[in-house]
Motif scaffolding. Structure first.
Motif, mmCIF file in Angstrom:
data_model
loop_
_atom_site.group_PDB
_atom_site.id
_atom_site.type_symbol
_atom_site.label_atom_id
_atom_site.label_comp_id
_atom_site.label_asym_id
_atom_site.label_seq_id
_atom_site.Cartn_x
_atom_site.Cartn_y
_atom_site.Cartn_z
ATOM 1 N N TRP A 8 12.079 -6.603 0.991
ATOM 2 C CA TRP A 8 11.799 -5.708 -0.133
ATOM 3 C C TRP A 8 10.884 -6.399 -1.145
ATOM 4 C CZ3 TRP A 8 13.605 -6.323 -5.335
ATOM 5 C CH2 TRP A 8 13.220 -5.270 -6.187
ATOM 6 N N ARG A 9 11.171 -7.675 -1.418
ATOM 7 C CA ARG A 9 10.333 -8.400 -2.384
ATOM 8 C C ARG A 9 8.876 -8.398 -1.943
ATOM 9 N NH1 ARG A 9 13.464 -10.858 -6.131
ATOM 10 N NH2 ARG A 9 15.440 -11.738 -5.448
ATOM 11 N N GLU A 10 8.683 -8.492 -0.631
ATOM 12 C CA GLU A 10 7.300 -8.475 -0.137
ATOM 13 C C GLU A 10 6.634 -7.131 -0.353
ATOM 14 O OE1 GLU A 10 6.398 -9.848 3.887
ATOM 15 O OE2 GLU A 10 7.594 -11.609 3.299
ATOM 16 N N GLY A 13 7.325 -1.905 -3.394
ATOM 17 C CA GLY A 13 6.818 -0.537 -3.462
ATOM 18 C C GLY A 13 6.246 -0.138 -2.116
ATOM 19 N N ALA A 14 5.725 1.096 -2.064
ATOM 20 C CA ALA A 14 5.198 1.594 -0.787
ATOM 21 C C ALA A 14 3.886 0.908 -0.441
ATOM 22 C CB ALA A 14 4.965 3.092 -0.894
ATOM 23 N N SER A 15 3.644 0.708 0.870
ATOM 24 C CA SER A 15 2.305 0.286 1.294
ATOM 25 C C SER A 15 1.376 1.464 1.044
ATOM 26 C CB SER A 15 2.266 0.004 2.790
ATOM 27 O OG SER A 15 3.304 -0.841 3.150
ATOM 28 N N THR A 16 0.109 1.176 0.902
ATOM 29 C CA THR A 16 -0.853 2.256 0.671
ATOM 30 C C THR A 16 -1.990 2.108 1.684
ATOM 31 O OG1 THR A 16 -1.919 0.883 -0.980
ATOM 32 C CG2 THR A 16 -0.342 2.518 -1.783
ATOM 33 N N GLY A 17 -2.943 3.030 1.635
ATOM 34 C CA GLY A 17 -4.097 2.940 2.529
ATOM 35 C C GLY A 17 -3.843 3.623 3.857
ATOM 36 N N THR A 18 -4.794 3.460 4.772
ATOM 37 C CA THR A 18 -4.746 4.235 6.018
ATOM 38 C C THR A 18 -4.263 3.434 7.225
ATOM 39 O OG1 THR A 18 -7.082 3.753 6.251
ATOM 40 C CG2 THR A 18 -6.529 5.896 5.333
ATOM 41 N N ASP A 19 -4.018 2.134 7.059
ATOM 42 C CA ASP A 19 -3.459 1.362 8.187
ATOM 43 C C ASP A 19 -1.949 1.538 8.185
ATOM 44 O OD1 ASP A 19 -5.927 0.470 8.765
ATOM 45 O OD2 ASP A 19 -5.720 -1.418 7.652
ATOM 46 N N ARG A 32 7.303 4.556 3.811
ATOM 47 C CA ARG A 32 6.653 4.464 2.490
ATOM 48 C C ARG A 32 7.479 5.156 1.417
ATOM 49 N NH1 ARG A 32 0.025 4.584 3.445
ATOM 50 N NH2 ARG A 32 0.087 3.058 5.140
ATOM 51 N N MET A 33 8.120 6.275 1.768
ATOM 52 C CA MET A 33 8.927 6.973 0.759
ATOM 53 C C MET A 33 10.178 6.161 0.409
ATOM 54 S SD MET A 33 7.196 9.546 -0.215
ATOM 55 C CE MET A 33 8.222 10.765 -1.036
ATOM 56 N N ASP A 39 10.455 1.063 -5.531
ATOM 57 C CA ASP A 39 9.368 0.432 -6.277
ATOM 58 C C ASP A 39 9.869 0.139 -7.697
ATOM 59 O OD1 ASP A 39 7.107 0.017 -7.924
ATOM 60 O OD2 ASP A 39 5.848 1.225 -6.599
ATOM 61 N N PRO A 40 9.691 -1.083 -8.202
ATOM 62 C CA PRO A 40 10.162 -1.372 -9.560
ATOM 63 C C PRO A 40 9.568 -0.434 -10.624
ATOM 64 C CG PRO A 40 9.547 -3.390 -8.422
ATOM 65 C CD PRO A 40 9.144 -2.261 -7.523
#
Ligand code: NAD
Length: 565
Positions: A8-10, A13-19, A32-33, A39-40
């Motif tokens: 979680w620390r890594e 929040g959600a990853s973003t982008g198209t990969d 991602r949800m 997400d803090p």
């Protein structure tokens, strides 16, 4: 397992982008949800897995969270993951059009369905409180509730004043995950808001995120500023660092009667949500730890004073309503006080006519993480619904005043009303977004979900189904049918929870997600789910005998066998 996980620390929040890191976008959207919920910027206490609403969690333990993440990364396009109270408990081969994740949180069998038994199981790590969108991975920060609060207050303005709250003072309390939306919803309706909050940090957080304007430590100071703004018809909001019961009694002592009084402290949970008067937050937290029984008793005693003060203010002329935190139910049960219900809940007062047409809070998040994608969806709303003035005003205000938390997202209320092709409002919107994703105008898929508080997805006798016309307030077949039919329609995530909003044993409710990835399959799913889901609102209210719902069914050709034959 109490320490937050490194995984979680890594993420933070959600990853973003198209990969993507999963097998497909439907699984990626779930991942991602989930991470967006934690997400803090989004969650109230992410380091404890708590998203909002008292103790509403996204996963049961950090180990469970990590296993969910691993499962989602490996989940095939024809498999379904089962999550039981925040713990991944099974994975089955199903088929491509089936949901990818099914979730059941906090559910207990009738006679055992109470906080006491729940807390015993919780202490043994066997169950988790999922609230509404916490355990179903659909929380988007305070904006989610902002529009509902804005709509409720706008309806109040329409019913009681000149379509506006200009010059009116709203007194409330609780600036937590959802309650924090109140000051901005009031100022968006041009009014003045005074909100009591015991936790100073919560007030500061709302000021930092633009939801509240100022802080005051002293009631007289807050009252002076509020009155000055109201006299000048200027929107204004102030968080007052004090207990809600003390603030309301302070008003009565001074002979000050606000125009409107309501409340959004976490009164649904006397032990872990509501703060008793006479303690600082730190002192109360220690008391809860050392002596939960005394805490509960003190907390309920403060709630009784709180409700008495609301009733007295109502007597003096204030418009009073409960904002869905079950404070009336708590006081009625603890002190055998039927008169706690002498002020109404907000649903029968302001929301039910919308539910009858299948209208409810519908939300979507841009998985790209790009705010531009949401701007494009705002434009789609304007193109599709040019005649809906209130909706367009909301979109303008939201674009201007809402700061995104976590994944960029938007919320608005759309319903069942069909067009010439028989497409519901929600389906038209979702299909347009799916096209924009397919055309590359929106960078990555968009996930469409909603609150559990929706037209046909909840049974909650002290809130959404309070005072139903036919007395079916506590009938829970409706939310169960809602979840079943949305599975049949192929939603990507479907969840069933107990106890959201008003506490364990007091509600049963469901949620779903549809991932719009631009594919034909997503279009078909959207067409189905955005018919069945708002449709449940129409048939539920038609069955209870509401004329508005019967009219909506007639106009939009909703099949109601008992009426049709
Ligand atoms: P939360 O736990 O994040 O925040 C509650 C806040 O109230 C906290 O900041 C806490 O410090 C404060 N508080 C508690 N007791 C207090 C007291 N006596 N005086 C002053 N402040 C006090 O919860 P939330 O997500 O903001 O939700 C609040 C409540 O409102 C819940 O019960 C929720 O179910 C209900 N709610 C209902 C609806 C709805 O019906 N649509 C909408 C929003 C919230």
């Amino acid at each position: 397992d109490e320490e937050p996980s490194d995984v979680w620390r890594e993420y933070q929040g959600a990853s973003t982008g198209t990969d993507i890191e999963c097998e497909g976008w439907r699984q990626e959207a779930a991942l991602r949800m989930l991470n967006n919920n934690l997400d803090p910027e989004v969650a109230e206490k992410p380091e404890e897995l708590v998203v909002y609403g008292g103790t509403g969690q996204a996963a049961r333990t950090w180990a469970d969270y990590e296993t969910i993440v691993e499962e989602l990364r490996e989940l095939d396009d024809d498999e379904t993951l089962l999550v039981q109270s925040g713990r991944p408990v099974g994975r089955f081969p199903t088929h491509e059009r089936a949901p990818r994740v099914l979730i059941a949180n906090s559910n207990l069998v009738g006679s055992w369905d109470n906080w006491e038994h729940f807390h015993e199981l919780e202490a043994e790590g066997k169950i988790m409180y999922g609230q509404m969108t916490a355990g179903s991975w659909a929380y988007i920060g305070t904006q989610g509730i902002l529009q509902g609060t804005y709509e409720t207050l706008a309806e109040l303005g329409r019913q009681e004043f000149d379509d506006t709250l200009a010059g009116k003072i709203v007194v409330t309390a609780g600036l937590g995950g959802m309650g924090g939306a109140q000051p901005l919803a009031v100022t968006m309706n041009e009014g003045v808001c005074i909100a009591a909050e015991v936790d100073e940090k919560r007030i500061e957080r709302r000021i930092e995120t633009g939801y509240c304007m100022e802080k005051a430590d002293d009631l007289d100071d807050a009252l002076d500023r509020a009155r000055e703004a109201a006299e000048a018809d200027e929107p204004y909001s102030v968080g007052v660092h004090m207990n809600a019961a003390d603030l309301l009694e302070g008003l009565l002592e001074r002979g000050v009667v606000p125009d409107i009084v309501t409340d959004q402290t976490s009164a649904h949970d006397a032990l872990e949500g509501y703060y008793p008067s006479g303690y600082t937050v730190a002192e109360a937290d220690d008391l809860r730890e050392d002596d939960p029984e005394t805490y509960r008793r003190e907390s309920l005693a403060t709630m009784e004073r709180h409700v008495d003060a609301v009733l007295d203010l109502q007597e003096e002329g204030a418009i009073a309503f409960e904002y869905g935190n079950n404070i009336r139910g708590q006081v009625k049960e603890a002190f055998d006080r039927d008169d706690a219900f002498d002020f109404p809940g907000f649903v029968p007062a302001y929301i039910r006519p919308m539910f009858c047409r299948g209208k409810g809070p519908f939300r979507w998040a841009a998985l790209s993480g790009d705010p531009e994608d949401i701007r494009r969806t705002d434009e789609a709303i304007r193109e599709l619904f040019p005649e809906k003035e209130g909706l367009l005003r909301w979109i303008d205000l939201a674009q201007e005043q809402v700061e995104f938390q976590g994944l960029p997202s938007r919320v608005c209320w759309l319903g069942y009303d069909t067009d010439d092709e028989g497409l519901t409002e929600r389906a038209r919107f979702a299909l347009r977004i799916n096209e924009l994703v397919a055309e590359g105008e929106i960078e990555a898929p968009v996930v469409v979900t909603r609150d559990h508080l929706d037209a046909g997805s909840v049974a909650s006798p002290n809130r959404e189904t309070e005072a139903m016309k036919d007395g079916t307030d506590a009938v829970a077949d409706w939310p169960i049918l809602n979840a079943l039919v949305n599975c049949a329609a192929g939603a990507d995530i479907v969840s069933v929870h107990d106890g959201g909003g008003v506490g364990i044993g007091n509600s049963l409710h469901t949620n779903n997600h549809v991932v719009l990835d631009g594919s034909e399959q997503a279009a078909e799913t959207a067409r189905r789910v955005f018919t069945t889901d708002p449709g449940m609102g129409v048939i539920r209210h038609a069955d209870a005998g509401y004329e508005e719902a019967l009219d909506a069914a007639e106009e939009s050709d909703v099949a109601i066998p008992t009426r049709d034959r």
